[in-house]
Design an enzyme around this catalytic site. Structure first.
Site, PDB file in Angstrom:
ATOM      1  N   LEU A   1      47.904 123.857 -58.399  1.00 30.41           N
ATOM      2  CA  LEU A   1      47.618 123.249 -59.696  1.00 30.41           C
ATOM      3  C   LEU A   1      48.896 122.629 -60.275  1.00 30.41           C
ATOM      4  O   LEU A   1      48.924 121.461 -60.658  1.00 30.41           O
ATOM      5  CB  LEU A   1      47.057 124.310 -60.663  1.00 30.41           C
ATOM      6  CG  LEU A   1      46.759 123.817 -62.089  1.00 30.41           C
ATOM      7  CD1 LEU A   1      45.667 122.747 -62.086  1.00 30.41           C
ATOM      8  CD2 LEU A   1      46.337 124.989 -62.992  1.00 30.41           C
TER       9      LEU A   1
ATOM     10  N   GLU B   1      52.441 120.870 -60.873  1.00 30.22           N
ATOM     11  CA  GLU B   1      53.227 119.797 -60.254  1.00 30.22           C
ATOM     12  C   GLU B   1      54.640 119.849 -60.825  1.00 30.22           C
ATOM     13  O   GLU B   1      54.866 120.471 -61.872  1.00 30.22           O
ATOM     14  CB  GLU B   1      52.566 118.445 -60.538  1.00 30.22           C
ATOM     15  CG  GLU B   1      51.148 118.401 -59.969  1.00 30.22           C
ATOM     16  CD  GLU B   1      50.439 117.072 -60.185  1.00 30.22           C
ATOM     17  OE1 GLU B   1      51.022 116.180 -60.843  1.00 30.22           O
ATOM     18  OE2 GLU B   1      49.315 116.949 -59.672  1.00 30.22           O
TER      19      GLU B   1
ATOM     20  N   LEU C   1      42.408 130.839 -63.347  1.00 29.89           N
ATOM     21  CA  LEU C   1      43.608 131.502 -63.882  1.00 29.89           C
ATOM     22  C   LEU C   1      43.250 132.772 -64.640  1.00 29.89           C
ATOM     23  O   LEU C   1      43.984 133.757 -64.605  1.00 29.89           O
ATOM     24  CB  LEU C   1      44.397 130.557 -64.795  1.00 29.89           C
ATOM     25  CG  LEU C   1      44.898 129.252 -64.177  1.00 29.89           C
ATOM     26  CD1 LEU C   1      45.720 128.470 -65.187  1.00 29.89           C
ATOM     27  CD2 LEU C   1      45.722 129.517 -62.927  1.00 29.89           C
TER      28      LEU C   1
ATOM     29  N   GLU D   1      51.403 131.626 -64.174  1.00 33.01           N
ATOM     30  CA  GLU D   1      50.076 131.951 -64.734  1.00 33.01           C
ATOM     31  C   GLU D   1      50.069 131.833 -66.256  1.00 33.01           C
ATOM     32  O   GLU D   1      49.418 132.622 -66.941  1.00 33.01           O
ATOM     33  CB  GLU D   1      49.658 133.364 -64.326  1.00 33.01           C
ATOM     34  CG  GLU D   1      49.308 133.480 -62.872  1.00 33.01           C
ATOM     35  CD  GLU D   1      47.943 132.892 -62.577  1.00 33.01           C
ATOM     36  OE1 GLU D   1      47.267 132.424 -63.510  1.00 33.01           O
ATOM     37  OE2 GLU D   1      47.584 132.873 -61.395  1.00 33.01           O
TER      38      GLU D   1
ATOM     39  N   PHE E   1      49.422 123.635 -79.272  1.00 32.96           N
ATOM     40  CA  PHE E   1      50.041 123.289 -77.985  1.00 32.96           C
ATOM     41  C   PHE E   1      50.773 121.962 -78.034  1.00 32.96           C
ATOM     42  O   PHE E   1      51.707 121.731 -77.298  1.00 32.96           O
ATOM     43  CB  PHE E   1      48.977 123.194 -76.881  1.00 32.96           C
ATOM     44  CG  PHE E   1      48.229 124.469 -76.674  1.00 32.96           C
ATOM     45  CD1 PHE E   1      48.844 125.538 -76.048  1.00 32.96           C
ATOM     46  CD2 PHE E   1      46.931 124.623 -77.133  1.00 32.96           C
ATOM     47  CE1 PHE E   1      48.170 126.727 -75.868  1.00 32.96           C
ATOM     48  CE2 PHE E   1      46.248 125.811 -76.954  1.00 32.96           C
ATOM     49  CZ  PHE E   1      46.864 126.868 -76.329  1.00 32.96           C
TER      50      PHE E   1
END
Ligand code: TGC
Ligand code: FAD
Length: 388
Positions: free
Chosen positions: A135, A137, A243, A367, A387
Site C-alpha cells: 500500500l 509508496e 489495516l 500500520e 488530517f
C-alpha cells in the site's frame, strides 16, 4: 534462566476458554523452543528465520481467524493471543504472521473469487507460500489516498506501473497484494513473483525489525489478468479495512514485547547487586517495575475487551486505533525503562529490551503512526477530521 511464565497480574487468562489457554501455551512453547535460540543471530544478520515458516503454518498461526479453505477459522481473541505470544519473541515474528494473515489472507478471503481463495488460502495458511501487502509508496505513507501506482485496463488485462516502499516480506513473497489507482478508484491485485516486469529490492541498513524482511516492490508495465484482481475490493476503504485487522493484532502483540521487557528487567533487578543489595530493593527501581506492570495490565485489559467485542462482531476503527496507539507507545516506554534498569548490560544483544526498543520504533510508525491514530480517535470524539 527458567522459561517465561507470562505476565498476568490481574489474571485476565481466567477469562480465557480452555482452547484460548491451550493456544497460548502452544505458541509460548514454540517461541521458547524454536524462535528464541535463533533470534539473536538473525537480528544481527538482518534476516527473517524462514526455516520456521512451515512450523508457523502447521501450528495454525498463519491466518488463524480467517474463514476459508484450509484456514483455522478460530476466534479473534485467539488471533490476539497468538500475536501477543509471538511478539514476546520479536516484533519481526509477529509482523510476519500479521502480514500473512491480516494483510494477505484476509483480503483474499473477503474480496477474492472462489478460485483465488481455493488457490491461495490453503498454501498461505500452511506456510507453503508467503505473501506481502503493498500500500505504502515512497511519497505516500500516512496518506495512501495519494498513491501514484496505476493500473490501466488493456483488453481483458491490466497494465500496472509504479512502486511500493517499506513492504514487509517483499523479498520472500510468492504473491503480493498490490493496491493501485484505476479509472474507477483504488483496486487490489494479486501479483505473482515471476510475472514479467515485477521485481523486488531489499531495504538495507535498518536498525529496527532486523529479523524481518523489508523491501520495495517495482512494477514496470506488468500485465495482470483480470482474474488476478480482487473483485470485491472497491475503493480506498478496501485496503484500509485490511489495516483494521492487522492493527488489532499489533495492539495485542505490543503487550507481548512489553511483557518480555518487564520479565527481563524484574529478573535482572533481583540478581544484580549494587551497594551490597539487589537493585530490586531500591525504591526507584521498584517504582519503575510497578509502572511497567501497571501499564502492561491496563493494556491487557484493553486488548481483551477489544477481542471480546470483535468476537461479538463489534470492531470499529477508533476502538482499534486507541488500542494500537496506547499499547505500542506503552511497549516502547517499557522497553526504554527495562533497558535503563539493565544499565550498561541493556545496550548489548545479550538481553532483549534493546532489540524490542529498536523494533518498536517501527511498530509505532507502521500500520498508522501514533499521530494518525490520535487523529482517528480525535475525529471520532469531536466529529471533526483533522488530517488535512
Ligand atoms: P477517508 O476519506 O477517511 O476514508 C476513505 C474511505 O475509507 C473508509 N475508511 C476505513 N474503512 C475501513 N477501515 C479503516 N481503517 C478506514 N479508514 C477510513 C472511510 O470511511 C471512507 O469510506 P467511504 O465509504 O466514505 O469511501 O481517507 P483519507 O484519505 O482521509 O485517510 C484517512 C486516514 C489518514 C485515516 C487513512 O488514510 C490512514 O489510516 N492512514 C494511515 C496509513 C497506514 O496505516 N498505512 C499502513 C500501511 S500497511 C503497513 O504498515 C503494514 S506493516 C505490517 C507489519 O509488518 O506488521
Ligand atoms: P509519513 O507519512 O511521512 O509521516 C512522517 C511524520 O509525519 C510522522 O510522524 C507522522 O505521524 C506525521 N504526519 C503525517 N501526516 C500527518 C498529519 N496529517 N497530521 C499530523 N502528523 C502527520 N507499508 C505497507 O504498505 N506494507 C507493509 O508491509 C509495510 N511494512 C512496513 C515495515 C516497516 C519496518 C516500516 C518501518 C514501515 C512499513 N510500512 C508498510 C509503511 C508504513 O505503513 C509507513 O511507514 C507509515 O504508514 C508512515 O508513513 P511514512 O513512513 O511515509 O511517514
Amino acid at each position: 534462566m527458567a522459561d517465561y511464565q507470562g505476565v498476568d497480574f490481574y489474571q485476565f487468562s481466567r477469562n480465557f476458554s480452555d482452547e484460548e489457554r491451550g493456544v497460548r501455551d502452544t505458541v509460548r512453547q514454540f517461541v521458547d523452543r524454536s524462535f528464541m535460540p535463533l533470534v539473536r543471530e538473525h537480528f544481527k544478520a538482518g534476516i527473517f528465520p524462514t526455516e520456521l515458516i512451515p512450523e508457523l503454518g502447521s501450528l495454525g498461526l498463519l491466518g488463524s481467524s480467517i474463514k476459508g479453505p484450509g484456514c483455522p477459522g478460530l476466534n479473534g481473541t485467539i488471533y490476539g493471543i497468538i500475536c501477543e505470544e509471538l511478539e514476546r519473541g520479536d516484533s519481526g515474528l509477529r509482523s510476519f504472521a500479521s502480514v500473512q494473515g491480516s494483510l494477505v489472507m484476509w483480503p483474499i478471503a473477503n474480496f477474492g473469487t472462489e478460485e483465488q481463495k481455493d488457490r491461495w488460502l490453503p498454501e498461505l495458511a500452511a506456510g507453503r507460500k508467503v505473501g506481502c501487502f503493498g500500500l505504502t509508496e515512497a511519497n505516500h505513507g500516512s496518506d495512501p489516498g495519494g498513491m501514484e501506482t496505476r493500473a490501466v485496463k488493456d483488453g481483458d488485462d491490466w497494465i500496472l506501473n509504479g512502486s511500493k516502499m517499506w513492504i514487509t516480506n517483499a523479498n520472500l513473497a510468492d504473491v503480493a497484494v498490490v493496491w493501485a489507482r484505476t479509472d474507477k478508484g483504488v483496486a487490489g491485485f494479486l501479483v505473482e513473483r515471476g510475472t514479467e516486469g515485477f521485481s523486488t529490492n531489499p531495504i538495507h541498513g535498518k536498525y529496527s525489525l532486523r529479523a524481518s524482511d523489508t523491501g520495495e516492490l517495482v512494477f514496470d508495465d506488468v500485465r495482470i489478468a483480470d482474474s488476478n484482481r480482487l473483485p470485491d475490493a472497491i475503493g480506498l476503504k478496501a485496503p484500509l479495512n485490511c489495516l483494521n485487522q492487522a492493527r488489532y493484532g499489533i495492539a495485542w502483540g505490543a503487550v507481548g514485547a512489553a511483557a518480555d521487557c518487564y520479565d527481563t528487567a524484574l529478573r535482572y533487578a533481583g540478581e544484580r547487586e549494587q551497594f551490597g543489595k539487589p537493585i530490586a530493593s531500591f525504591q526507584l527501581v521498584q517504582q519503575k517495575l510497578v509502572h511497567m506492570l501497571t501499564e502492561i495490565t491496563k493494556a491487557q485489559g484493553l486488548s481483551l475487551q477489544m477481542g471480546r467485542l470483535k468476537d461479538d462482531g463489534i470492531n470499529p476503527v477508533p476502538i482499534v486505533s486507541l488500542a494500537k496507539r496506547n499499547n505500542v507507545a506503552m511497549a516502547l516506554d517499557c522497553a526504554r525503562t527495562a533497558r535503563d534498569i539493565l544499565g550498561a548490560a541493556g545496550i548489548t544483544d545479550e538481553f532483549s529490551p534493546g532489540r524490542h526498543m529498536a523494533n518498536l520504533e517501527s511498530v509505532i510508525t507502521y500500520e498508522g503512526t501514533h499521530d494518525i491514530h490520535t487523529l482517528i480517535v480525535g475525529a471520532e470524539i469531536t466529529g471533526i477530521p483533522a488530517f488535512r
